[in-house]
Structures are given as structure tokens and as C-alpha cells.
Design an enzyme around this catalytic site. Structure first.
Site, PDB file in Angstrom:
ATOM      1  N   ASP A  21      40.538  25.924   7.069  1.00 32.87           N
ATOM      2  CA  ASP A  21      39.575  26.772   7.781  1.00 32.87           C
ATOM      3  C   ASP A  21      39.732  26.654   9.300  1.00 32.87           C
ATOM      4  O   ASP A  21      40.171  25.624   9.804  1.00 32.87           O
ATOM      5  CB  ASP A  21      38.147  26.361   7.354  1.00 32.87           C
ATOM      6  CG  ASP A  21      37.136  27.436   7.669  1.00 32.87           C
ATOM      7  OD1 ASP A  21      37.539  28.586   7.952  1.00 32.87           O
ATOM      8  OD2 ASP A  21      35.924  27.139   7.629  1.00 32.87           O
ATOM      9  N   HIS A  38      45.885  33.122  11.779  1.00 32.94           N
ATOM     10  CA  HIS A  38      46.437  33.062  10.416  1.00 32.94           C
ATOM     11  C   HIS A  38      47.945  32.814  10.473  1.00 32.94           C
ATOM     12  O   HIS A  38      48.487  32.007   9.729  1.00 32.94           O
ATOM     13  CB  HIS A  38      46.150  34.354   9.652  1.00 32.94           C
ATOM     14  CG  HIS A  38      44.683  34.628   9.474  1.00 32.94           C
ATOM     15  ND1 HIS A  38      43.797  33.656   9.085  1.00 32.94           N
ATOM     16  CD2 HIS A  38      43.946  35.758   9.623  1.00 32.94           C
ATOM     17  CE1 HIS A  38      42.576  34.177   9.008  1.00 32.94           C
ATOM     18  NE2 HIS A  38      42.641  35.450   9.337  1.00 32.94           N
ATOM     19  N   LEU A 132      56.317  17.579  -5.960  1.00 36.25           N
ATOM     20  CA  LEU A 132      54.947  18.030  -5.696  1.00 36.25           C
ATOM     21  C   LEU A 132      54.630  19.359  -6.386  1.00 36.25           C
ATOM     22  O   LEU A 132      55.444  20.283  -6.347  1.00 36.25           O
ATOM     23  CB  LEU A 132      54.780  18.197  -4.172  1.00 36.25           C
ATOM     24  CG  LEU A 132      53.491  18.836  -3.679  1.00 36.25           C
ATOM     25  CD1 LEU A 132      52.314  17.872  -3.829  1.00 36.25           C
ATOM     26  CD2 LEU A 132      53.620  19.260  -2.213  1.00 36.25           C
TER      27      LEU A 132
HETATM   28  C1  IPE Z   1      36.804  29.370   2.894  1.00 37.43           C
HETATM   29  O1  IPE Z   1      36.730  29.666   4.233  1.00 37.43           O
HETATM   30  C2  IPE Z   1      37.930  30.114   2.241  1.00 37.43           C
HETATM   31  C3  IPE Z   1      39.267  29.723   2.671  1.00 37.43           C
HETATM   32  C4  IPE Z   1      39.589  28.771   3.504  1.00 37.43           C
HETATM   33  C5  IPE Z   1      40.328  30.478   2.059  1.00 37.43           C
HETATM   34  P1  IPE Z   1      35.725  30.768   4.801  1.00 37.43           P
HETATM   35  O2  IPE Z   1      35.913  30.783   6.260  1.00 37.43           O
HETATM   36  O3  IPE Z   1      35.922  32.048   4.076  1.00 37.43           O
HETATM   37  O4  IPE Z   1      34.313  30.171   4.388  1.00 37.43           O
HETATM   38  P2  IPE Z   1      32.864  30.426   4.988  1.00 37.43           P
HETATM   39  O5  IPE Z   1      32.631  31.899   4.953  1.00 37.43           O
HETATM   40  O6  IPE Z   1      32.852  29.904   6.382  1.00 37.43           O
HETATM   41  O7  IPE Z   1      31.949  29.643   4.099  1.00 37.43           O
HETATM   42  C1  IPE Z   2      40.599  30.298   7.263  1.00 38.01           C
HETATM   43  O1  IPE Z   2      40.317  30.583   8.580  1.00 38.01           O
HETATM   44  C2  IPE Z   2      41.541  31.298   6.636  1.00 38.01           C
HETATM   45  C3  IPE Z   2      40.931  32.170   5.622  1.00 38.01           C
HETATM   46  C4  IPE Z   2      39.702  32.101   5.220  1.00 38.01           C
HETATM   47  C5  IPE Z   2      41.782  33.181   5.036  1.00 38.01           C
HETATM   48  P1  IPE Z   2      39.177  31.624   8.977  1.00 38.01           P
HETATM   49  O2  IPE Z   2      39.766  32.985   9.035  1.00 38.01           O
HETATM   50  O3  IPE Z   2      38.004  31.486   8.070  1.00 38.01           O
HETATM   51  O4  IPE Z   2      38.808  31.131  10.430  1.00 38.01           O
HETATM   52  P2  IPE Z   2      37.344  30.974  11.050  1.00 38.01           P
HETATM   53  O5  IPE Z   2      36.571  30.099  10.130  1.00 38.01           O
HETATM   54  O6  IPE Z   2      36.747  32.340  11.154  1.00 38.01           O
HETATM   55  O7  IPE Z   2      37.587  30.335  12.377  1.00 38.01           O
HETATM   56 MG    MG Z   3      36.370  30.292   8.113  1.00 37.69          MG
END
Ligand code: IPE
Ligand code: IPE
Ligand code: MG
Length: 253
Positions: A21, A38, A132
Site C-alpha cells: 500500500d 504503481h 518460492l
Molecule cells: C488494499 O489497499 C488493497 C491492495 C493493496 C491491493 P487499498 O489502498 O485499496 O485499501 P484501503 O482502501 O486503504 O483500505
Molecule cells: C496500493 O497503493 C496499490 C493498490 C491498491 C493497487 P494505493 O494505490 O492504494 O496507494 P495509496 O494508498 O492511495 O497511497
Molecule cells: Mg491504498
């Protein structure tokens, strides 16, 4: 900084799960669009996979895209799917070099056809690898998975293939998408958020949680080592008392 040598080899987790995240925030802080985060997250995936393979970790599950992530702006979802396609295509070679077996969990039928085809190809190509096991959670949600498991069980019960009295914790496991995968000992979530976000609700029942402020694109093997070192300091009691755990360790040694 924790080094690989400082980790206790006989106390490594068998399965590490990661909620990757913070990509969006990482990009925004640099004045870039979220997608830039990303793209830069791929290097973190590569380093983490290589580090796990080197350490001899058996399973690594990465939460790459949740069912709820379909609700993001269309442009971001499209960019994520294109990136996924390109990454699987490009990284299959690295997986083969590192003896990594690719697997996937989630509602894979909901992925764009090109992505699921590329994914299936990479899974087939790496099938014979013995190192792995890298599990990608894609279009995954734990509630979806549990409801799906219940549906399949009810359907089998209706056909007389299983009896309701036979249902227990162990055979419920067989209906989950993780049926061949042991529960994780360690869950890592980056970016400072301290929630599960619909990830592996069943499987995380006794998992040790590790939260770090590091944003996913900045995550590297030293952060992984720090998480493992923290895990190795914990006492896992599974409902027992601390004395019971210490006594059984002493009587085994
Ligand atoms: C969780 O992250 C999903 C992934 C890392 C793929 P999100 O960014 O979507 O989660 P919330 O919305 O903050 O809970
Ligand atoms: C995690 O990073 C990747 C996915 C959920 C696909 P985010 O896109 O949720 O990044 P933040 O949390 O908004 O910074
Ligand atoms: Mg996120």
C-alpha cells in the site's frame, strides 16, 4: 539496519503475506500522478520476491488488486491492468531464473481477458519451479472468497457429495482459493495504514501483523528483514499461556 545474516534461519516464516500500500501517496508527494507510484512499485515487488527466494521462504502472497479497487477511477484501473500485463510478461524470465512458481488467487475470471491469458501462461511456464511459491491476489476479496466457499459447499451437500455433519475447520479450508497454501505466519502492510482491507480474513486468524510507515515503492529487502526480525522476537501462543510455550520449547531441546 537489520541484515540477512542477523535473521535466525530456523525461525523464518514459512509464508509471508504483504498488503502493498501507499503507491498513490508516494507519487503525489513527488508531484506525480498516482499511476507513477504503481509503476515504481514494481521494483519493490522484484526486490521482495528475490529476497524471499534467497532466504528460502516458501510462500509469498502479494495483495496486488482488491475487489474494491475496481471502484477506482476507470483510468487508474485501466493503467493498473496494463501494468499488470506488462509486468507479468517482463518478469516471467526473472521468476524462472529464481526458481519461483507463480500462482494466483481471487476472482480471476473478472480480469480482462488479456491479463488472465498472460497470467495463465506465466503460471504454466513456472509450474515446475520448486523454490518460492509467489501468490498474486488479484481481484481478491476475503468476503468474496468465503461466500464462494460456502456456495460450493452447499452445492456439494445438495448433490450428496458431503454431509453437513462432516464440515469442520479443516475441510472448510479446501473450499478457499488458498486451499493448497498454508496460513501466513507474518502479514506486512506498508504505508502506515493499520487495517486488513478485506485480505485473507480466514487465513490471518493467528498471523502476526507488522505495520510500517514505509510506502510500497520505497520498500526493499532491508525493510523485509526488519519485519522478519520483529516477527522472530514474538511469542506465538495460539491461546495457550506463555509458560506452556516456554516449557514445551525447553522439553524439546
Ligand atoms: C488494499 O489497499 C488493497 C491492495 C493493496 C491491493 P487499498 O489502498 O485499496 O485499501 P484501503 O482502501 O486503504 O483500505
Ligand atoms: C496500493 O497503493 C496499490 C493498490 C491498491 C493497487 P494505493 O494505490 O492504494 O496507494 P495509496 O494508498 O492511495 O497511497
Ligand atoms: Mg491504498
Amino acid at each position: 539496519m537489520i541484515t540477512k545474516e542477523q535473521l535466525e534461519k530456523e525461525k523464518l516464516p514459512n509464508h509471508i503475506a504483504i498488503i502493498m500500500d501507499g503507491n498513490g501517496r508516494w507519487a503525489r508527494r513527488k508531484g506525480n500522478p498516482r499511476v507513477f507510484g504503481h509503476k515504481n512499485g514494481v521494483a519493490a515487488v522484484r526486490d521482495t520476491v528475490e529476497a524471499c527466494a534467497e532466504l528460502g521462504i516458501n510462500y509469498l502472497t502479494l495483495y496486488a488488486f482488491s475487489t474494491e479497487n475496481w471502484n477506482r477511477p476507470r483510468t487508474e484501473v485501466d493503467a493498473l491492468m496494463s501494468l499488470l500485463l506488462a509486468t507479468i510478461n517482463k518478469e516471467t524470465k526473472t521468476l524462472l531464473e529464481n526458481n519461483v512458481q507463480l500462482r494466483a488467487i481471487g476472482d480471476l475470471d473478472s480480469l480482462p481477458r488479456k491479463v488472465s491469458r498472460e497470467l495463465k501462461e506465466a503460471i504454466d511456464k513456472t509450474h515446475g519451479n520448486t523454490g518460492l511459491k509467489l501468490v498474486l491476489a488479484l481481484s481478491y476479496s476475503a468476503r468474496w472468497e468465503i461466500v464462494n466457499a460456502v456456495k460450493n459447499m452447499v452445492s456439494e451437500a445438495g448433490k450428496g457429495l458431503i454431509s453437513i455433519d462432516d464440515i469442520d475447520v479443516n475441510n472448510f479450508n479446501h473450499y478457499l482459493t488458498t486451499k493448497d497454501i498454508p496460513d501466513p505466519e507474518l502479514l506486512i502492510r506498508t504505508s502506515g495504514e493499520t487495517r486488513i482491507s478485506n485480505f485473507l480474513l480466514w487465513q490471518l486468524a493467528y498471523t502476526e501483523m507488522y505495520f510500517t510507515e514505509t510506502l510500497w515503492p520505497d520498500f526493499r529487502r532491508e525493510h523485509l528483514y526488519a519485519a522478519i526480525a520483529d516477527y522472530q522476537c514474538r511469542e506465538r501462543r495460539f491461546g495457550k499461556t506463555s509458560e506452556q510455550i516456554t516449557d514445551s520449547v525447553n522439553s524439546n531441546s
